[in-house]
Design a protein around this motif. Structure first.
Motif, mmCIF file in Angstrom:
data_model
loop_
_atom_site.group_PDB
_atom_site.id
_atom_site.type_symbol
_atom_site.label_atom_id
_atom_site.label_comp_id
_atom_site.label_asym_id
_atom_site.label_seq_id
_atom_site.Cartn_x
_atom_site.Cartn_y
_atom_site.Cartn_z
ATOM 1 N N LEU A 161 0.808 -1.218 0.000
ATOM 2 C CA LEU A 161 0.000 0.000 0.000
ATOM 3 C C LEU A 161 0.840 1.267 0.000
ATOM 4 C CD1 LEU A 161 -2.892 -0.953 2.469
ATOM 5 C CD2 LEU A 161 -2.719 -1.325 -0.001
ATOM 6 N N ALA A 162 2.110 1.153 0.334
ATOM 7 C CA ALA A 162 3.007 2.314 0.326
ATOM 8 C C ALA A 162 4.382 1.856 -0.151
ATOM 9 C CB ALA A 162 3.106 2.945 1.709
ATOM 10 N N GLY A 163 5.128 2.792 -0.721
ATOM 11 C CA GLY A 163 6.459 2.487 -1.232
ATOM 12 C C GLY A 163 6.387 1.877 -2.611
ATOM 13 N N ASP A 164 7.449 2.063 -3.383
ATOM 14 C CA ASP A 164 7.475 1.518 -4.741
ATOM 15 C C ASP A 164 8.752 0.741 -5.039
ATOM 16 O OD1 ASP A 164 9.311 3.555 -4.881
ATOM 17 O OD2 ASP A 164 8.248 4.715 -6.407
ATOM 18 N N ARG A 165 9.527 0.433 -4.012
ATOM 19 C CA ARG A 165 10.735 -0.349 -4.244
ATOM 20 C C ARG A 165 10.554 -1.785 -3.735
ATOM 21 N NH1 ARG A 165 12.285 3.288 -0.028
ATOM 22 N NH2 ARG A 165 12.860 2.244 1.937
ATOM 23 N N ARG A 166 11.404 -2.653 -4.253
ATOM 24 C CA ARG A 166 11.337 -4.047 -3.834
ATOM 25 C C ARG A 166 11.918 -4.211 -2.431
ATOM 26 N NH1 ARG A 166 12.628 -8.494 -8.006
ATOM 27 N NH2 ARG A 166 14.760 -8.192 -7.330
ATOM 28 N N VAL A 167 11.469 -5.249 -1.759
ATOM 29 C CA VAL A 167 11.903 -5.524 -0.396
ATOM 30 C C VAL A 167 12.743 -6.790 -0.386
ATOM 31 C CG1 VAL A 167 11.139 -6.181 1.916
ATOM 32 C CG2 VAL A 167 9.898 -4.423 0.648
ATOM 33 N N VAL A 168 13.909 -6.699 0.218
ATOM 34 C CA VAL A 168 14.779 -7.851 0.448
ATOM 35 C C VAL A 168 15.346 -7.674 1.842
ATOM 36 C CG1 VAL A 168 16.815 -9.142 -0.297
ATOM 37 C CG2 VAL A 168 15.400 -7.970 -1.998
ATOM 38 N N GLY A 169 15.021 -8.572 2.764
ATOM 39 C CA GLY A 169 15.519 -8.368 4.118
ATOM 40 C C GLY A 169 15.250 -9.529 5.054
ATOM 41 N N ARG A 170 15.627 -9.320 6.313
ATOM 42 C CA ARG A 170 15.483 -10.305 7.381
ATOM 43 C C ARG A 170 14.200 -10.051 8.155
ATOM 44 N NH1 ARG A 170 19.440 -10.085 12.631
ATOM 45 N NH2 ARG A 170 18.401 -8.048 12.801
ATOM 46 N N ALA A 171 13.452 -11.113 8.401
ATOM 47 C CA ALA A 171 12.197 -10.978 9.143
ATOM 48 C C ALA A 171 12.457 -10.805 10.633
ATOM 49 C CB ALA A 171 11.311 -12.200 8.914
ATOM 50 N N VAL A 172 11.891 -9.734 11.179
ATOM 51 C CA VAL A 172 11.790 -9.545 12.626
ATOM 52 C C VAL A 172 10.299 -9.655 12.947
ATOM 53 C CG1 VAL A 172 12.036 -7.916 14.541
ATOM 54 C CG2 VAL A 172 13.855 -8.134 12.831
ATOM 55 N N THR A 173 9.913 -10.621 13.734
ATOM 56 C CA THR A 173 8.504 -10.928 13.918
ATOM 57 C C THR A 173 7.954 -10.339 15.214
ATOM 58 O OG1 THR A 173 9.023 -13.032 14.983
ATOM 59 C CG2 THR A 173 8.697 -13.054 12.592
ATOM 60 N N VAL A 174 6.709 -9.875 15.121
ATOM 61 C CA VAL A 174 6.025 -9.284 16.275
ATOM 62 C C VAL A 174 4.602 -9.822 16.308
ATOM 63 C CG1 VAL A 174 5.261 -7.153 17.401
ATOM 64 C CG2 VAL A 174 7.377 -7.165 16.058
ATOM 65 N N ARG A 175 4.180 -10.295 17.465
ATOM 66 C CA ARG A 175 2.785 -10.674 17.637
ATOM 67 C C ARG A 175 2.161 -9.767 18.680
ATOM 68 N NH1 ARG A 175 -1.096 -13.305 20.406
ATOM 69 N NH2 ARG A 175 -2.607 -14.542 19.233
ATOM 70 N N ILE A 176 1.025 -9.145 18.317
ATOM 71 C CA ILE A 176 0.312 -8.269 19.233
ATOM 72 C C ILE A 176 -1.116 -8.772 19.386
ATOM 73 C CG2 ILE A 176 1.739 -6.287 18.590
ATOM 74 C CD1 ILE A 176 -0.630 -5.269 16.901
ATOM 75 N N THR A 177 -1.834 -8.216 20.350
ATOM 76 C CA THR A 177 -3.271 -8.447 20.419
ATOM 77 C C THR A 177 -3.937 -7.476 19.447
ATOM 78 O OG1 THR A 177 -3.730 -6.810 22.133
ATOM 79 C CG2 THR A 177 -3.011 -8.983 22.877
ATOM 80 N N PRO A 178 -5.191 -7.697 19.084
ATOM 81 C CA PRO A 178 -5.820 -6.833 18.082
ATOM 82 C C PRO A 178 -5.878 -5.350 18.442
ATOM 83 C CG PRO A 178 -7.062 -8.859 18.291
ATOM 84 C CD PRO A 178 -6.034 -8.874 19.392
ATOM 85 N N THR A 179 -5.779 -5.005 19.744
ATOM 86 C CA THR A 179 -5.964 -3.604 20.137
ATOM 87 C C THR A 179 -4.721 -2.952 20.732
ATOM 88 O OG1 THR A 179 -6.740 -4.208 22.363
ATOM 89 C CG2 THR A 179 -8.412 -4.021 20.612
ATOM 90 N N ASP A 180 -3.661 -3.710 20.990
ATOM 91 C CA ASP A 180 -2.531 -3.203 21.764
ATOM 92 C C ASP A 180 -1.227 -3.328 20.982
ATOM 93 O OD1 ASP A 180 -0.782 -2.400 23.729
ATOM 94 O OD2 ASP A 180 -0.849 -4.290 24.837
ATOM 95 N N SER A 181 -0.571 -2.214 20.717
ATOM 96 C CA SER A 181 0.671 -2.227 19.935
ATOM 97 C C SER A 181 1.916 -1.949 20.781
ATOM 98 C CB SER A 181 0.588 -1.202 18.800
ATOM 99 O OG SER A 181 0.282 0.085 19.311
ATOM 100 N N THR A 182 1.855 -2.208 22.075
ATOM 101 C CA THR A 182 3.002 -1.954 22.947
ATOM 102 C C THR A 182 4.244 -2.698 22.467
ATOM 103 O OG1 THR A 182 1.490 -1.679 24.825
ATOM 104 C CG2 THR A 182 3.809 -2.016 25.331
ATOM 105 N N MET A 183 4.089 -3.972 22.121
ATOM 106 C CA MET A 183 5.237 -4.768 21.669
ATOM 107 C C MET A 183 5.807 -4.224 20.364
ATOM 108 S SD MET A 183 7.204 -7.344 22.434
ATOM 109 C CE MET A 183 6.313 -8.448 23.537
ATOM 110 N N LEU A 184 4.957 -3.749 19.479
ATOM 111 C CA LEU A 184 5.427 -3.201 18.210
ATOM 112 C C LEU A 184 6.238 -1.932 18.431
ATOM 113 C CD1 LEU A 184 5.564 -3.131 15.145
ATOM 114 C CD2 LEU A 184 3.298 -2.069 15.130
#
Length: 223
Positions: free
Chosen positions: A44-67
């Motif tokens: 939805l944003a940006g126009d360049r290709r992505v190549v990188g390492r995954a850093v994973t985050v799991r949050i609850t549907p309403t709380d982005s503290t961990m993010l």
């Protein structure tokens, strides 16, 4: 699930990332079946290709503290992959979080949910993949539930910290490095051969003849 916070994964071989960045990502779809996110997840944003390492985050549907915490520790070239616990209405990615990622050199952001501030995200230019947009945002509730650098689910794909993330306007492939290594040479070779194949099509050669599909069908009919 309880709170789980783990260290960043090991770095991916830079030469592998360089070679992966040279392949047409869709060519990998000829050789792999797993790791491709569903078509509901779009850039939805940006126009360049992505190549990188995954850093994973799991949050609850309403709380982005961990993010918010994760956005402050990512390293250059990382791609943050956010599992919203199935929530689609609350957007955890917006102008501030994505600027935080960009300021640290992240290669992109992926959320199996929605984002907000889409005009600002497009102006910033960091590639952001999401299912859509929302005005309703997550909050910093501090709910003791979530994880950092644990296996997460994203648009039908199990993503592990340290996986290789490849993305363009067509979608995303998120896969362990060894699985990518197994097919990369053949995919790169295919890319080199494709211009000659297209040229033959314009010279009048039937596609099925060039690929062997027509011979296969004739053999099946005989059987």
């Amino acid at each position: 699930m309880p709170l789980i916070m783990r260290d960043l994964p090991g770095r991916i071989d830079p030469s592998l990332l360089e070679r992966a960045g040279a392949v047409d990502f869709a060519t990998l779809g000829h050789y792999l079946e797993d790791g491709f996110t569903g078509p509901e997840l779009r850039r939805l944003a940006g126009d360049r290709r992505v190549v990188g390492r995954a850093v994973t985050v799991r949050i609850t549907p309403t709380d982005s503290t961990m993010l918010h915490h994760a956005a402050g520790i990512v390293e250059p070239g990382d791609v943050v992959v956010v599992d919203c616990g199935g929530g689609l209405r609350h957007a955890p990615l917006g102008e501030v979080v994505v600027n935080a990622l960009a300021a640290r050199g992240a290669a992109g952001a992926v959320v199996d949910g929605t984002c907000t501030d889409i005009d600002a995200l497009r102006a910033l230019g960091l590639p952001v993949y999401a299912r859509g947009t929302s005005l309703l945002t997550t909050k910093l509730h501090g709910i003791p539930d979530g994880g950092l650098n644990i296996p997460v689910s994203c648009a039908g794909v199990t993503v592990r910290p340290g996986d290789v993330v490849l993305g363009d306007a067509n979608g995303l492939l998120i896969t362990p490095a060894d699985r990518l290594v197994a097919v990369l040479d053949e995919a790169l070779a295919d890319d080199k051969e494709e211009p000659a194949l297209v040229a033959e099509l314009w010279q009048g050669r039937p596609l099925g003849e060039l690929t062997g599909a027509t011979t296969t069908l004739h053999d099946l009919m005989k059987g």
